[in-house]
Design a protein around this motif. Structure first.
Motif, short mmCIF file in Angstrom:
data_model
loop_
_atom_site.label_atom_id
_atom_site.label_comp_id
_atom_site.label_asym_id
_atom_site.label_seq_id
_atom_site.Cartn_x
_atom_site.Cartn_y
_atom_site.Cartn_z
N GLY A 1 0.82 -1.19 0.00
CA GLY A 1 0.00 0.00 0.00
C GLY A 1 0.86 1.24 0.00
O GLY A 1 2.10 1.17 0.00
N GLN A 2 0.20 2.39 0.05
CA GLN A 2 0.92 3.67 -0.04
C GLN A 2 1.38 4.16 1.32
O GLN A 2 2.18 5.08 1.40
N GLY A 3 0.87 3.55 2.39
CA GLY A 3 1.30 3.90 3.74
C GLY A 3 0.38 4.88 4.42
O GLY A 3 -0.32 5.66 3.77
N THR A 4 0.38 4.85 5.75
CA THR A 4 -0.37 5.80 6.56
C THR A 4 0.51 6.23 7.73
O THR A 4 1.18 5.41 8.35
N GLN A 5 0.52 7.51 8.01
CA GLN A 5 1.41 8.07 9.02
C GLN A 5 0.83 7.88 10.42
O GLN A 5 -0.34 8.19 10.66
N VAL A 6 1.67 7.39 11.31
CA VAL A 6 1.33 7.29 12.72
C VAL A 6 2.35 8.12 13.49
O VAL A 6 3.56 7.89 13.37
N THR A 7 1.87 9.07 14.26
CA THR A 7 2.75 9.91 15.06
C THR A 7 2.32 9.82 16.51
O THR A 7 1.15 10.08 16.84
N VAL A 8 3.26 9.45 17.37
CA VAL A 8 2.99 9.31 18.79
C VAL A 8 3.76 10.39 19.52
O VAL A 8 4.99 10.45 19.45
N SER A 9 3.04 11.25 20.21
CA SER A 9 3.67 12.35 20.93
C SER A 9 3.95 11.92 22.37
O SER A 9 3.14 11.26 23.01
N SER A 10 5.12 12.31 22.86
CA SER A 10 5.54 11.90 24.21
C SER A 10 5.21 12.97 25.22
O SER A 10 4.81 14.06 24.89
#
Length: 125
Positions: free
Chosen positions: A116-125
């Motif tokens: 697939g083209q990908g999906t962004q996951v961002t986890v903030s600390s």
């Protein structure tokens, strides 16, 4: 040919959860073992989780996500999921689903034929 489209990524605080989905179209979805991979900036793409194509379901996980992430699939909906719990900042990456025309998943990036083209996951600390 199999087309894969990921969804469900986003921004979440550390300790939170997200569920990624990967919808497949084209050839018979149940003929493919599926995998989830991720790639952080400046790093190589790495294996996250994999699931066998049907029947007695086999799942495999990277050590870094074992016990926190769960892969599953619904062959009736042509969809594979990645439930991500207890997210950490180190989980930040673009997440990709991938398919291979074999019964079992593998951790090897090059063993998968479709991406697939990908999906962004961002986890903030």
């Amino acid at each position: 040919q199999v087309q894969l489209v990921e969804s469900g990524g986003g921004l979440v605080q550390a300790g939170g959860s997200l569920r990624l989905s990967c919808a497949a179209s084209g050839r018979i979805f149940s003929s493919y073992a599926m995998g989830w991979f991720r790639q952080a900036p400046g790093k190589e793409r790495e294996f996250v989780a994999g699931i066998s194509r049907s029947g007695s379901t086999t799942t495999i996980y990277a050590d870094s996500v074992q016990g926190r992430f769960t892969i599953s699939r619904d062959n009736a909906k042509n969809t594979v999921y990645l439930q991500m719990n207890s997210l950490k900042a180190d989980d930040t990456a673009v997440y990709y689903c991938a398919a291979r025309p074999f019964s079992m998943p593998t951790m090897t990036v090059t063993a998968y034929d479709y991406w697939g083209q990908g999906t962004q996951v961002t986890v903030s600390s």
